[in-house]
Design a protein around this motif. Structure first.
Motif, PDB file in Angstrom:
ATOM      1  N   HIS A  77      -4.531   3.285  -4.853  1.00  0.00           N
ATOM      2  CA  HIS A  77      -5.548   2.247  -4.698  1.00  0.00           C
ATOM      3  C   HIS A  77      -6.754   2.803  -3.956  1.00  0.00           C
ATOM      4  N   ILE A  78      -7.942   2.345  -4.337  1.00  0.00           N
ATOM      5  CA  ILE A  78      -9.118   2.526  -3.504  1.00  0.00           C
ATOM      6  C   ILE A  78      -9.613   1.132  -3.142  1.00  0.00           C
ATOM      7  N   ALA A  79     -10.600   1.050  -2.252  1.00  0.00           N
ATOM      8  CA  ALA A  79     -11.051  -0.236  -1.732  1.00  0.00           C
ATOM      9  C   ALA A  79     -11.367  -1.222  -2.851  1.00  0.00           C
ATOM     10  N   ARG A 133     -12.101   8.579  -4.222  1.00  0.00           N
ATOM     11  CA  ARG A 133     -13.114   7.811  -4.954  1.00  0.00           C
ATOM     12  C   ARG A 133     -13.916   8.716  -5.888  1.00  0.00           C
ATOM     13  N   ARG A 134     -14.241   9.909  -5.399  1.00  0.00           N
ATOM     14  CA  ARG A 134     -14.971  10.842  -6.259  1.00  0.00           C
ATOM     15  C   ARG A 134     -14.132  11.246  -7.463  1.00  0.00           C
ATOM     16  N   LEU A 135     -12.842  11.468  -7.226  1.00  0.00           N
ATOM     17  CA  LEU A 135     -11.966  11.800  -8.348  1.00  0.00           C
ATOM     18  C   LEU A 135     -11.921  10.647  -9.342  1.00  0.00           C
ATOM     19  N   THR A 136     -12.006   9.410  -8.843  1.00  0.00           N
ATOM     20  CA  THR A 136     -12.040   8.245  -9.731  1.00  0.00           C
ATOM     21  C   THR A 136     -13.282   8.294 -10.603  1.00  0.00           C
ATOM     22  N   LYS A 183       2.657   6.111  -5.700  1.00  0.00           N
ATOM     23  CA  LYS A 183       3.933   5.804  -6.336  1.00  0.00           C
ATOM     24  C   LYS A 183       3.940   6.231  -7.801  1.00  0.00           C
ATOM     25  N   SER A 184       2.788   6.730  -8.250  1.00  0.00           N
ATOM     26  CA  SER A 184       2.649   7.112  -9.663  1.00  0.00           C
ATOM     27  C   SER A 184       2.506   8.620  -9.823  1.00  0.00           C
ATOM     28  N   THR A 190      -5.952   2.112  -9.083  1.00  0.00           N
ATOM     29  CA  THR A 190      -6.416   0.736  -9.202  1.00  0.00           C
ATOM     30  C   THR A 190      -7.348   0.435  -8.031  1.00  0.00           C
ATOM     31  N   PHE A 191      -7.953  -0.757  -8.055  1.00  0.00           N
ATOM     32  CA  PHE A 191      -8.880  -1.161  -6.993  1.00  0.00           C
ATOM     33  C   PHE A 191      -8.225  -2.221  -6.121  1.00  0.00           C
ATOM     34  N   GLY A 192      -8.162  -1.967  -4.800  1.00  0.00           N
ATOM     35  CA  GLY A 192      -7.632  -2.935  -3.874  1.00  0.00           C
ATOM     36  C   GLY A 192      -6.121  -2.927  -3.813  1.00  0.00           C
ATOM     37  N   GLY A 193      -5.602  -3.643  -2.815  1.00  0.00           N
ATOM     38  CA  GLY A 193      -4.159  -3.824  -2.716  1.00  0.00           C
ATOM     39  C   GLY A 193      -3.414  -2.715  -2.011  1.00  0.00           C
TER      40      GLY A 193
END
Length: 199
Positions: A77-79, A133-136, A183-184, A190-193
């Motif tokens: 997750h990211i923000a 985030r950059r990798l995203t 976990k993956s 994904t975003f958030g959580g």
């Protein structure tokens, strides 16, 4: 038949059996390789990079070019606002990369110093200890450009260095939380959580 002739026949029979078993397998692998190189050349090249010892050639303490597709996130997750710490959206950054206003390596800190991702090889996987985030952003851009493998300059860090081991795996002694919470296996984002990523 002489003993020598009998042995020769046995060898020939076993060779034919092995050939009959492995020829279809080899043919199937060649077909898969051809299909992959046709529908996703960038991924094909990244697989080749790993197969040809790319991970074994990493040198801790050095800045090296790494295929984006060979990198894995440290967490899932990211923000939730999908922004960097300075408030910029990852989608704005993606727009800049798409329009050639920012290159894969053109990321800097607030003081203007270059800020390449720090990556650590751990259990056969190359995780980003920073720059999730950059990798995203770069992964989204790579997904839009399947014809060519994208590389990004990374600081190679060692899991044997206490600083980076604590960064990735955490340290219960000093209360350091681990960056590696995926976990993956670092394959999904994904975003958030979850735990905020470090941009």
């Amino acid at each position: 038949l002489t003993a020598a002739q009998s042995q020769k026949n046995d060898i020939a029979s076993k060779y034919k059996e092995l050939k009959d078993n492995y020829d279809p397998l080899i043919g199937s692998l060649r077909a898969r390789d051809k299909i992959l190189s046709s529908i996703y050349p960038a991924l094909h090249d990244a697989v080749r990079w790993v197969e040809q010892g790319g991970l074994d050639k990493l040198m801790p303490g050095k800045l090296q070019k790494i295929p984006v597709l060979a990198l894995r996130w440290a967490h899932d997750h990211i923000a939730s606002n999908a922004c960097f710490y300075d408030g910029r959206s990852v989608f704005y950054a993606l727009n800049q990369v798409i329009r050639d206003r920012r290159l894969a390596d053109h990321w800097s800190k607030e003081n203007g110093r270059p800020d390449p991702p720090d990556v650590i090889l751990f259990e056969g996987c190359l995780h980003v200890a920073t720059a999730n985030r950059r990798l995203t952003v770069l992964s989204m851009f790579q997904a839009l450009n399947r014809s060519q493998m994208m590389n990004v300059s990374c600081n190679i860090r060692s899991i044997d260095e206490p600083r980076w081991r604590d960064k990735l795996l955490g340290n219960s002694t000093n209360g350091r939380q681990p960056a590696l919470t995926t976990k993956s296996k670092g394959l999904d984002m994904t975003f958030g959580g979850g735990r905020n990523a470090v941009a």
